[in-house]
Design a protein around this motif. Structure first.
Motif, PDB file in Angstrom:
ATOM      1  N   ALA A 371       0.840  -1.206   0.000  1.00 12.40           N
ATOM      2  CA  ALA A 371       0.000   0.000   0.000  1.00 12.40           C
ATOM      3  C   ALA A 371       0.871   1.252   0.000  1.00 12.40           C
ATOM      4  N   SER A 601      -1.558   2.371   4.386  1.00 15.83           N
ATOM      5  CA  SER A 601      -2.707   1.530   4.041  1.00 15.83           C
ATOM      6  C   SER A 601      -4.016   2.245   4.328  1.00 15.83           C
ATOM      7  N   LEU A 604      -4.515   5.093   1.792  1.00 10.39           N
ATOM      8  CA  LEU A 604      -4.863   4.547   0.489  1.00 10.39           C
ATOM      9  C   LEU A 604      -6.331   4.122   0.445  1.00 10.39           C
TER      10      LEU A 604
END
Length: 618
Positions: A371, A601, A604
């Motif tokens: 990520a 992460s 994202l």
């Protein structure tokens, strides 16, 4: 072709040339143009200055001579002068072209021969190779071809190194063996000896009676990067020039002009009689002529410093110039007292070029599929898209030499843009029409709606794009989508997305306006990056908000407001926001790896959730 790992469009673009020409000479010409077809939107050389045999420093600087040069056989004489070979003659230029062809033709012919061999083995001998067996065969073929072309370009350098830079940035078109073998040409060409570098600096930059140490208290012998026209060294300025301060010193390769000019002159001569050749996907004569003009300022670092400041100023102000905004990328600033035609001292950006980014990620333990890596990929595309979108649509003045060696990944995670030697100014009319194209592409109901296609196509024609007789009605709109919307799945009219495909809309072009050649190169770079990162990306969607604002401003009748020179509250707020943003970014890059991955992460997922909320086009 699938087993070969070679794009169908590239292979067909090559193979289609074989039945077209009956003579070996015609075949060599066509193949040399195919191998440079990826340079449709790259740079070349300016006109020569024949008879110039002595290169002296600026009139206000020290004046020991540097004799006319080539980058080969560079030697420092015992007298302090730096001597170089004479400017390339016409026959030497032809030898360079013949050397390239003698390498390129057998490479392409070997693919044709290998395909024929496998076809015979399958049809006549009944052999049926597995995908794994085919992959081994083609990987060996790619490796041999890549090594040979890399060796030839290493020998020739000049314009052919520019070819390598483009191939290295188009992983979507070329096999990985070629991309890997040629990636070093973006910033790792054979460097000049440091004695030559210092000799150029002394000739160009030193005032009378000044020594090298009066300017630099440190100067690294090992260059930060070495490219086609110049190489760059890290140094530290003396107190006399505002130090101690880390800077980057860009030094031009003496007389590289002659080598580049000779190579492009050959290509112009070759492409002129082939302007009407239907087998070629573009009018290369027009392309090469435009690109020849663009190198005029690349050999003048004073002009580069001016361009660097001009683009920086434009990107750090709002489109109407009323407030300070955060620049989408970091741009170095020149040291104004230390700029001369062949030496440019500027801010030092700590980081690595994009061409080395993957190795740097591996060194830091970042998984390219993570990520964190994907988040950086989006940040990279967003930053480049904004900088080129704003430059092209707001002022029409933009960086015209984007390749992975000129794009930096900085230590704090931000993006840097260097090398403003090639810039382009497009006309106000072209700028406004381009803005209308972006809005039309972004607001279309679908990729097949006739009224949308007509509107987009009419705007493409308004830009000056000309098509061959009897082309499909959808051709103008298909070209616009091909250039500016990489997220489209199928082009209208049944055209292929690959620019080297025989069914590409590019092949229906009769001529492409010179004003837009380098705009196209910028869009191709971003499209290539998005393919490489496997991130669908539409320039039109990203540029549409900029385009709407530009069109809104141009439609208003207003007087130009002059600044009274005072400090505005909105400028203070803007500067404060930039400072806070930089602090947060710097802090995030210093977090422990596990925490950094979790943060990436989460960010994202938030970004992807926002993107899903946008209504996709039917």
């Amino acid at each position: 072709l699938k087993c070969a790992g070679l794009s169908k469009e590239f292979a067909l673009g090559v193979l289609i040339m074989f039945p077209i020409f009956d003579h070996g000479f015609g075949l060599m010409i066509s193949l040399s143009l195919i191998l440079t077809s990826s340079l449709s939107f790259t740079s070349t050389s300016l006109q020569s200055r024949r008879g110039v045999k002595i290169w002296r420093g600026c009139s206000s600087r020290a004046s020991f001579p540097l004799y006319a040069v080539s980058t080969s056989n560079e030697k420092s004489s015992e007298t302090g002068n730096i001597e170089f070979p004479e400017e390339l003659t016409g026959s030497e230029r032809l030898v360079r072209a013949a050397t390239f062809w003698s390498s390129a033709v057998p490479i392409v012919a070997s693919y044709y021969g290998k395909m024929t061999e496998l076809k015979i083995r399958q049809d006549l001998l009944g052999e049926c190779l597995s995908e794994d067996e085919c992959e081994i065969i083609w990987n060996e073929q790619h490796l041999l071809g890549a090594e040979k072309i890399a060796g030839t370009i290493t020998e020739l350098k000049g314009f052919y190194a520019k070819t390598a830079q483009i191939i290295a940035s188009r992983q979507d078109l070329f096999p990985p063996q070629y991309v890997d073998a040629l990636s070093g040409f973006t910033d790792s060409l054979d460097p000049m000896p440091v004695s030559i570098v210092k000799g150029v600096i002394k000739a160009e930059l030193l005032n009378k009676g000044e020594t090298f140490e009066d300017i630099f208290i440190e100067f690294d012998d090992e260059p930060l990067g070495s490219a086609t026209v110049a190489q760059v060294h890290r140094a530290v300025l003396s107190e006399k020039y505002g130090g101690p301060r880390e800077v980057a010193v860009k030094v031009q390769r003496p007389a590289i002009e002659s080598k580049l000019m000779g190579d492009i002159a050959n290509l112009i001569a070759i492409s002129k009689p082939l302007q009407e050749a239907e087998a070629l996907p573009l009018d290369y004569y027009t392309v090469f002529c435009e690109l020849e003009k663009q190198l005029g300022d690349e050999f003048d670092f004073v002009a580069e410093a001016v361009a660097m400041d001009r683009i920086y100023t434009a990107l750090t102000r709002s489109s109407d110039g009323s407030s300070v905004v955060d620049a989408p990328v970091t741009i170095p600033r020149p040291v104004t007292d230390l700029v001369c035609k062949r030496v440019l001292v500027m801010d030092y950006l700590k980081g690595v070029p994009l061409s080395r980014a993957q190795k740097e990620m591996e060194r830091r333990g970042i998984d390219p599929e993570s990520a964190e890596a994907r988040l950086f990929g989006k940040k990279l595309l967003k930053g480049l898209t904004e900088v080129f979108g704003r430059s092209i649509l707001e002022t029409g003045f933009f960086h015209a030499d984007p390749h992975p060696g000129n794009i930096f990944v900085l230590d704090d995670g931000s993006i840097g843009l260097i090398d403003f030697g090639q810039v382009k100014q497009i006309s106000g009319r072209s700028k406004e029409t381009l803005a209308k194209v972006m809005v039309a592409l972004d607001s279309r109901e679908s990729d097949t709606n006739p009224s949308d296609l007509k509107k987009i196509g009419d705007l493409a024609l308004e830009l000056g794009v000309e098509f061959k007789p009897d082309v499909k009605a959808e051709a103008p709109a298909a070209v616009a989508m091909w250039l500016f919307d990489g997220s489209v799945k199928d082009l209208p009219g049944g055209y292929d997305k690959g620019e080297l495909s025989p069914n590409s809309p590019v092949r229906d072009l009769k001529s492409f306006p010179q004003d837009l050649v380098l705009v196209g190169r910028s869009s191709i770079l971003i499209k290539g990056l998005s393919d490489r990162l496997n991130i669908p990306w539409s320039l039109a969607s990203e540029w549409a908000p900029i385009a709407k604002e530009v069109l809104s401003l141009s439609s208003k009748s207003r007087s130009v407001q002059k600044s009274d020179g005072g400090v505005r509250f909105r400028d203070v707020v803007g500067t404060s926001k930039q400072w806070i943003k930089r602090k947060i970014t710097n802090g995030a890059t210093k977090l422990p790896s596990p925490i950094r991955k979790r943060v990436a992460s989460t960010v994202l997922k938030i970004q992807e959730r926002r993107e899903r909320k946008k209504s996709p086009k039917p």
